[in-house]
Design an enzyme around this catalytic site. Structure first.
Site, PDB file in Angstrom:
ATOM      1  CB  SER A 159      60.913 -23.013  70.164  1.00 59.43           C
ATOM      2  OG  SER A 159      61.921 -24.230  70.227  1.00 59.43           O
ATOM      3  CG  ASP A 289      57.877 -29.031  65.966  1.00 66.42           C
ATOM      4  OD1 ASP A 289      59.010 -29.381  65.845  1.00 66.42           O
ATOM      5  OD2 ASP A 289      57.509 -28.236  66.693  1.00 66.42           O
ATOM      6  CG  HIS A 318      60.221 -26.222  65.676  1.00 66.59           C
ATOM      7  ND1 HIS A 318      59.549 -26.526  66.968  1.00 66.59           N
ATOM      8  CD2 HIS A 318      61.234 -25.357  66.120  1.00 66.59           C
ATOM      9  CE1 HIS A 318      59.987 -25.893  67.939  1.00 66.59           C
ATOM     10  NE2 HIS A 318      61.085 -25.039  67.606  1.00 66.59           N
TER      11      HIS A 318
END
Length: 338
Positions: A159, A289, A318
């Site tokens: 991320s 996601d 995610h």
């Protein structure tokens, strides 16, 4: 939650205008109370042996911490055999190195030396008022890598961490990096612009910052109990442990630091950084996601790093470091060994 199926994609980007639904909902939430956690003790005498070398690179070592060139203390973990091939893992927002523990444990148990760190203002690192941006994050990572004299690294980021390692490569090159990994990563650019029409409207991130100021504890619980792990999907079985861990890691981070980091991860353009990737690269992303949607992220990054291998986890959210940890562990280990 459905079991993931991995596949390698080479398809071009197809932008989706529905990118923001769950993230927008999470960004309207708010906060309860802060929790502090303590760092583990480390062998100071062993660390002191590295002091002279570390200072020559602009970072001093003290126990499980290094001091950056601008005086920020960065906490790190050093797992596995010290003579093993090196993996460095960079975490997401608003988390800490603890979010990588399943992968770090697995890789270390298979002979790799695994370094994970808490980004400035997150986890057990110090909380400077300024410098909560990608350039500082990347330079802090460089100070850590130089202080520990790490070489031939498999450098991977989850991320926001994907942005951090991208900016590191863009600013510092791949002289110490052998391979790269982008896991549910934010590059090339999250926010919508004229050149990035598939991104999320800036209002989404403005709302996220407003929710952080209003009640960030509730915001973290809402994100974790909803879109982050896909617990808002029909038939999903929520893990209270995952929710609590996300919340605890987030609340351990600095209020100002995590607030500023929203701009850092959402509005930094990593396009030119990705173009400098000249090492084998693995991109892994879930196609469900809801936080960093795949089209504007992984598939867009693949076009900028054409030699990269893109693995798509079907139905995955995610937070695949937890929800799909066995599959992710196996894929990271295989890539690290290749």
């Amino acid at each position: 939650m459905s079991k993931a199926v991995s596949k390698t994609e080479t398809s071009s980007i197809s932008r989706r205008d529905v990118l923001s639904a769950a993230f927008v909902a999470a960004a309207t939430a708010a906060a309860v109370s802060a929790v502090n956690s303590s760092a583990k003790a480390a062998d100071v005498s062993a660390a002191s042996n590295n002091q002279s070398s570390a200072r020559s690179h602009g970072g001093g070592i003290s126990g499980s911490r290094i001091t950056t060139r601008d005086g920020v203390e960065i906490y790190y973990k050093d797992w596995g055999p010290k003579d093993g091939p090196v993996v460095v893992l960079s975490h997401g927002w608003p988390l800490s190195s603890d979010s990588w523990e399943a992968q770090a444990f697995h890789l270390a148990a298979n002979g790799f030396r695994v370094i994970t760190h808490d980004r400035r203002g997150h986890g057990r690192s110090s909380q400077p008022w300024d410098g909560n941006d990608m350039d500082h994050y990347a330079d802090d990572l460089a100070d850590l890598i130089n202080a520990l004299d790490l070489k031939d690294i498999f450098l991977a980021g989850f991320s926001t961490g994907g942005g951090e390692i991208s900016r590191y490569i863009g600013r510092h090159g791949t002289g110490r990096v052998a391979k790269a990994g982008l896991i549910s990563a934010v590059p090339p650019l999250m926010v919508k612009t004229d050149k990035n029409p598939g991104g999320l409207p800036k209002e989404v991130f403005d709302g996220l910052q407003a929710a952080s100021l209003k009640d960030r504890s509730k915001l973290y619980r809402d994100i974790a109990s909803g879109p982050f792990f896909g617990f808002n999907r029909p038939g999903a079985v929520a893990s209270q442990g995952m929710i609590d861990s996300f919340w605890l890691q987030g609340m351990t981070g600095g209020h100002k630091n995590t607030y500023d980091s929203i701009v850092a991860f959402s509005q930094t353009d990593f396009t030119e950084d990705l173009k400098t990737f000249d090492v084998p690269t693995l991109i892994i992303h879930g196609d469900d996601d809801q936080i960093v949607p795949i089209d504007a992220a992984a598939r867009a990054s693949k076009t900028l790093v054409p030699h990269a291998e893109l693995k798509v986890y079907a139905g995955a959210p995610h937070g695949i470091t937890d929800t799909h940890k066995d599959q992710l562990n196996a894929d990271l280990l295989a890539f690290a060994k290749a």
